[in-house]
Structure formats: structure tokens, C-alpha cells
Design an enzyme around this catalytic site. Structure first.
Site, mmCIF file in Angstrom:
data_model
loop_
_atom_site.group_PDB
_atom_site.id
_atom_site.type_symbol
_atom_site.label_atom_id
_atom_site.label_comp_id
_atom_site.label_asym_id
_atom_site.label_seq_id
_atom_site.Cartn_x
_atom_site.Cartn_y
_atom_site.Cartn_z
ATOM 1 C CD GLU A 35 -2.563 1.686 0.276
ATOM 2 O OE1 GLU A 35 -3.311 0.882 -0.309
ATOM 3 O OE2 GLU A 35 -2.446 2.867 -0.085
ATOM 4 C CG ASP A 90 4.208 4.098 -6.630
ATOM 5 O OD1 ASP A 90 3.905 3.170 -7.417
ATOM 6 O OD2 ASP A 90 3.782 5.249 -6.758
ATOM 7 C CG ASP A 126 -6.657 4.214 -6.724
ATOM 8 O OD1 ASP A 126 -7.686 3.949 -6.079
ATOM 9 O OD2 ASP A 126 -5.572 4.487 -6.171
ATOM 10 C CE LYS A 129 -8.097 14.920 -15.704
ATOM 11 N NZ LYS A 129 -7.654 15.558 -14.490
ATOM 12 C CG ASP A 142 -17.320 -0.988 -8.747
ATOM 13 O OD1 ASP A 142 -16.099 -0.718 -8.697
ATOM 14 O OD2 ASP A 142 -18.201 -0.155 -8.494
ATOM 15 C CD GLU A 159 -15.670 -8.860 -3.792
ATOM 16 O OE1 GLU A 159 -14.470 -8.899 -3.435
ATOM 17 O OE2 GLU A 159 -16.261 -9.848 -4.263
#
Ligand code: SAM
Length: 216
Positions: free
Chosen positions: A68, A96, A118, A122, A154, A196
Site C-alpha cells: 500500500e 509505490d 484506482d 484520464k 466494479d 467489494e
């Protein structure tokens, strides 16, 4: 997921025994960290860590690493992990995922989970999407030959993008559903992530794909 900056989170992380701090020195030596040579599975972008923590509880013969990038989010995973001090097969990394190859040697990882990554909507940010071909190339370099990437979301646009990227990068689509929660076979053993649970309770269908490059 980016929680409000929580004062002191960096200090808690710096002192946590469940976070690996000398990551780059650990490259190629993860078996020493776990004290065994069980296969290693990672979740990239684990958020508050519910999914990977539950996987670790259910699979004591496998090792897990939750990755994370934000301290404030990782802090939540550490808090839960502290209540499970008997668990010996779960560590966390604050990093990262662009740097995965600095932390894992070729073939050191058995499987990769991406959950509700995420979307970076763009076009100019497409390379930051965790199922992009740039990230698939990183996964390719750390996974064992038979290793798989499992991706749930989703977000239909992100899922379509992920399917295209996998095809372009020559990965094999082993399994795919646009409605996981109504797919009996793919639902077997499913562990719900925080996102979820939230999105499926709002009625959003969950998509899932499993890819590998075994047949290459
Ligand atoms: N996987 C969790 C779930 O399903 O509930 C969290 C989903 S949240 C939308 C995505 C998480 O991925 C965020 O916590 C974010 O900070 C993390 N993340 C995004 N890009 C990352 C990267 N390049 N490296 C590490 N973590 C990343």
C-alpha cells in the site's frame, strides 16, 4: 483510497514489526523473512488490508505480502494485524508498486491480487493503472512462470481496459466474469474486499479476470 493524513501514522509504521522496512535488502531473500519457502502472494494496493489478512488466516501454508502506498491507509491494516499476533505468514510494505522489481527478485512471487484498483480515468494517466501493460511487464518479471494475476473491480471501463491490456501484452485469459457474485464457479472461496462489500451492496456487479502467461 486516501484517508485524511493521520498524525503519527508514519511513526507507527516505522516501528511496526509487521512492516518490512529494509525492502531492497530483502529482495531475493523473502524466504528468510518468513522462515520457510512457502509460495508468496502479494496484493498490490491492498487498502485497509481486509482481503489479504483473511487470505493469510485461511492459508497458513502460503505467505502473503500486502502493498500500500499511503501511510494513513496502511495504518488501518496494521491495527487489524496487531490483533492477530499468532499469524506468521503476513507482512506489509509501504511503497509505490512502480518499484516492485526493486523488492522482489525474478520468480519470487507466486501470485498477484489487484482489487478495486484506482481507475485513473484520464488517458494520460493510463500507465498508473495497476492492470496496465506497464504494470503487467513488472508483474511478468517477478512472477514464477505459472504465476497468475487476479483482478476484481466494479469499474467496467477499467475492466475493459484491463482485458485489452492483457491481450496486447500477450497474457492468457484463464477466467473472466462480468458478474462474479452470480458466477458459482468463480465465487468459490471468494474473499470480499472492503470496496467489494461497499459496491456490491449498492447493486454494482463485480467483474473478475484471472490471467497468466503459462502458454507463451
Ligand atoms: N484493494 C482494496 C479494496 O478492494 O478494498 C482497496 C482499494 S482502493 C480503491 C485502491 C488502493 O490502492 C488505495 O489504497 C491506493 O492507495 C492503493 N494504490 C494505488 N496505486 C498504488 C500503487 N502504485 N502502489 C501501491 N498502492 C497503490
Amino acid at each position: 483510497m486516501r484517508l485524511r493524513n493521520i498524525p503519527g501514522s508514519r511513526e507507527v509504521i516505522a516501528e511496526s514489526e509487521f512492516v518490512i522496512h529494509d525492502m531492497e535488502e530483502t529482495r531475493g531473500k523473502w524466504a528468510d523473512v518468513f522462515g520457510n519457502d512457502h509460495p508468496i502472494y502479494i496484493e498490490v494496493g491492498m487498502g485497509k488490508g481486509r482481503f489479504i489478512t483473511q487470505l493469510a488466516i485461511e492459508n497458513p501454508d502460503k505467505n502473503f505480502i500486502g502493498i500500500e502506498k499511503y501511510s494513513s491507509v496502511l495504518l488501518r491494516a496494521i491495527e487489524k494485524r496487531e490483533e492477530l499476533s499468532d499469524l506468521t505468514n503476513l507482512y506489509f510494505l509501504r511503497m509505490d508498486a512502480e518499484d516492485l522489481e526493486k523488492v522482489f527478485a525474478p520468480g519470487e512471487v507466486q501470485g498477484i491480487y489487484l482489487n478495486f484498483s484506482d481507475p485513473w480515468p484520464k488517458d494520460r494517466h493510463a500507465k498508473r493503472r495497476l492492470p496496465s501493460k506497464e504494470f503487467l511487464a513488472r508483474y511478468d518479471r517477478i512472477l514464477v512462470p505459472e504465476g497468475k494475476v487476479e483482478f476484481k473491480t466494479d469499474n467496467k471501463d477499467l475492466f475493459d481496459f484491463a482485458l485489452e491490456q492483457a491481450k496486447e501484452a500477450n497474457w492468457d485469459l484463464e477466467a473472466c466474469t462480468f458478474d462474479l457474485h452470480h458466477n458459482e464457479e468463480m465465487m468459490q472461496g471468494n474473499i470480499m474486499t472492503e470496496y467489494e462489500e461497499r459496491f456490491s451492496s449498492q447493486g454494482n456487479p463485480i467483474c473478475k479476470m484471472i490471467i497468466s502467461r503459462e502458454k507463451r
